[in-house]
Design an enzyme around this catalytic site. Structure first.
Site, PDB file in Angstrom:
ATOM      1  N   HIS A   1      -7.052 -31.439 -30.307  1.00  0.00           N
ATOM      2  CA  HIS A   1      -7.942 -30.337 -29.961  1.00  0.00           C
ATOM      3  C   HIS A   1      -8.888 -30.710 -28.816  1.00  0.00           C
ATOM      4  O   HIS A   1     -10.095 -30.484 -28.870  1.00  0.00           O
ATOM      5  CB  HIS A   1      -8.726 -29.857 -31.178  1.00  0.00           C
ATOM      6  CG  HIS A   1      -7.861 -29.344 -32.283  1.00  0.00           C
ATOM      7  ND1 HIS A   1      -6.855 -28.428 -32.077  1.00  0.00           N
ATOM      8  CD2 HIS A   1      -7.828 -29.639 -33.611  1.00  0.00           C
ATOM      9  CE1 HIS A   1      -6.255 -28.169 -33.221  1.00  0.00           C
ATOM     10  NE2 HIS A   1      -6.811 -28.893 -34.166  1.00  0.00           N
TER      11      HIS A   1
ATOM     12  N   LYS B   1       0.837  -1.209   0.000  1.00  0.00           N
ATOM     13  CA  LYS B   1       0.000   0.000   0.000  1.00  0.00           C
ATOM     14  C   LYS B   1       0.865   1.249   0.000  1.00  0.00           C
ATOM     15  O   LYS B   1       0.552   2.239  -0.689  1.00  0.00           O
ATOM     16  CB  LYS B   1      -0.921   0.004   1.225  1.00  0.00           C
ATOM     17  CG  LYS B   1      -1.751   1.285   1.356  1.00  0.00           C
ATOM     18  CD  LYS B   1      -2.730   1.208   2.517  1.00  0.00           C
ATOM     19  CE  LYS B   1      -3.547   2.509   2.605  1.00  0.00           C
ATOM     20  NZ  LYS B   1      -4.591   2.431   3.640  1.00  0.00           N
TER      21      LYS B   1
END
Length: 529
Positions: free
Chosen positions: A281, A143
């Site tokens: 696939h 922060k």
């Protein structure tokens, strides 16, 4: 960010880490640059033994570590030093009034919660490996990155030292490291919350969090215009994310997706009987059991050799030389197996681009877990499809009972159907897929496509008729009408396995009885979208 300095030359650093990789070298480099080093218990001993001058946090706070180390850094002299806005007069006064000195670098990596879970620790030990002070300090430092640098892993030590040597850590780097710090605590909290979900039966509740650690930057995603990265979660499930790559090119996004699909499918068969799955696939184009891996591979390849070109091959046993020689005869992207012989590794090694992965084991198809899918503005989260159907679960619904061979083939076919995109139809004969129809908008078309594949495979192999003649057929969900089953019967199926549960089950059963085939219901659906 108003008031932040572009560079911060550190004077004081706090180091408190579980992973002590590179810590001695980093701390020595800081002290050589005139930085005062504060530290805690285990880190202090390591650094002091190395002859590095350090100050224990307890000497700064005037308060000892208590409660077996659960409380040691949760103190205003620590958090004030991290959170003070250095250009704000009231903050400066508060520091002076309370004897708080600023901290310019925070180095914290967290208790090894993920590793503790992965090695199967019990409940109490796992709880003790939930870090409290570490995340609190990381979040405070992140922060206040306008004034200090937060480091959460040893990989960033070198960059921080390099910038110190250039006059101080830049704001750009402090901001980047702050973002990384929040991602780390977010992933850490996600690991904890999902562990708790598992303890409580697997459901995630009102809030859900997911996190992981970057494992690989990729050239692109499914398509070249998409960026992609691969992250590992805390799950220790054997598979592509935990495998060791012995050789070959870096795995692509599609490689990882397809390899995962292949290995999860082959794991359905355990390790007792040789099994091979060939994936293209994310859909299987051939799956088979055999007396040997070579036999299983040849039977799997027969199903759809055209689609197998450029595919993924997954094995449930140690890759041997004979099987390796056969696999490398056609272009293959990835081979994944629990292990491989030295001779097999050498054979695959002759194909420099072919990836070979070993996992050390098979994933448990019955194990619980979560699967996710993103939608616009949300996440769909569900439990992993860990449903496994056995012969005891089957209900014969036709006049004719299946033969023992038909029963074995139906169970194989239904396992394969679980891993085929819906609507799924799978023909199996003598322990091998004969035709697979995937991803169609209706089940009848899937049955037709699977039959076409079966006929083409027979023609390509110089065999008469179709591979589907005398096969069994599996459907991942119920037949809503008799037409899908009738297509399978026309293709040569003599027995069928399906979940059942359609409003027209009677109609479908009547069609089976009219054709003289056997049919069983599983009571379990396996949609895969």
């Amino acid at each position: 960010m108003a008031g932040h300095p572009d560079r911060v030359a550190p004077k004081r650093a706090l180091l408190s880490v579980s992973d002590k990789t590179g810590l001695i070298e980093f701390a020595r480099a800081l002290t050589d640059r005139g930085v005062t080093v504060l530290t805690t218990g285990g880190s202090k001993k390591l650094l002091s033994d190395a002859g590095i001058p350090v100050t224990e946090v307890a000497d700064v706070t005037g308060f000892p570590e208590i409660m077996d180390g659960r409380v040691k850094t949760l103190h205003p002299k620590v958090h004030g030093g991290l959170l003070a806005v250095r250009h704000e007069a009231s903050h400066v006064k508060a520091m002076a009034d309370h004897g708080i000195e600023p901290i310019d670098i925070l180095v914290v990596n967290l208790y090894p919660f993920e590793a503790t879970v992965a090695r199967g620790a019990d409940y109490d030990e796992t709880i003790e490996n939930i870090d409290i002070g570490g995340p609190a300090m990381i979040r405070a430092a992140a922060k206040n990155h306008a004034y200090l640098t937060v480091v959460v892993e040893p990989a960033d030590y070198e960059k921080v030292l390099s910038e110190i040597d250039q006059g101080g850590v830049t704001f750009a780097t402090r901001k980047t490291l702050a973002a990384k710090a929040y991602a780390r605590t977010g992933a850490y909290d996600a690991a904890i919350s999902n562990w708790f979900a598992g303890v409580l039966g697997g459901e995630t509740g009102d809030f859900v969090a997911f996190g992981g650690k970057l494992a690989q930057e990729m050239r692109y995603g499914e398509n070249p215009h998409q960026w992609a990265r691969f992250y590992r979660t805390m799950e220790s499930r054997p598979g592509v994310s935990t495998a060791t790559q012995l050789q070959g090119k870096v795995l692509s996004y599609n490689n990882i997706n397809d390899t995962d699909a292949a290995f999860e499918l082959v794991a359905e068969f355990g390790s007792a009987t040789p099994a091979v799955a060939i994936i293209k696939h994310a859909n299987p184009c051939g799956v088979a059991l055999g007396k040997t891996l070579l036999e299983a591979y040849e039977k799997a390849l027969l199903c759809d050799p055209v689609s197998a070109f450029g595919g993924i091959v997954a094995l449930n046993q140690t890759l041997d030389a004979e099987t390796a020689k056969k696999i490398v005869e056609i272009f293959t992207e990835v081979i994944i197996a629990p292990s491989a012989t030295d001779e097999a590794i050498a054979i695959v090694g002759a194909k420099k681009n072919l990836r070979l992965l070993v996992t050390g084991g098979l994933p448990d198809p019955k194990a619980p877990g979560l699967s996710t899918k993103t939608v616009a503005g949300g996440l769909l989260v569900q439990s992993r499809d860990n449903g496994v159907v056995t012969e005891a679960d089957l209900k014969v619904v036709t006049k004719r009972q299946p033969t023992a061979q038909e029963m074995a083939d139906m169970l194989l076919a239904f396992k394969v159907a679980k891993h085929v995109k819906s609507n799924a139809i799978v023909y199996v004969k003598d322990g091998a897929t004969a035709g697979i129809g995937a991803g169609q908008m209706n089940r009848r078309d899937s049955a037709r496509i699977a039959a076409i594949r079966a006929a083409e495979a027979a023609e390509g192999a110089g065999l008469p008729g179709s591979l589907a003649t005398g096969s069994v057929v599996a459907s991942d969900a119920f037949f809503p009408f008799a037409d899908g089953l009738e297509e399978a019967i026309a293709a040569g199926a003599t027995a069928a396995i399906q979940p059942g549960g359609s409003m027209r089950d009677d109609e479908v059963i009547a069609a089976a009885d009219k054709a003289g085939i056997a049919m069983v219901f599983t009571g379990m659906r396996h949609f895969r979208h």
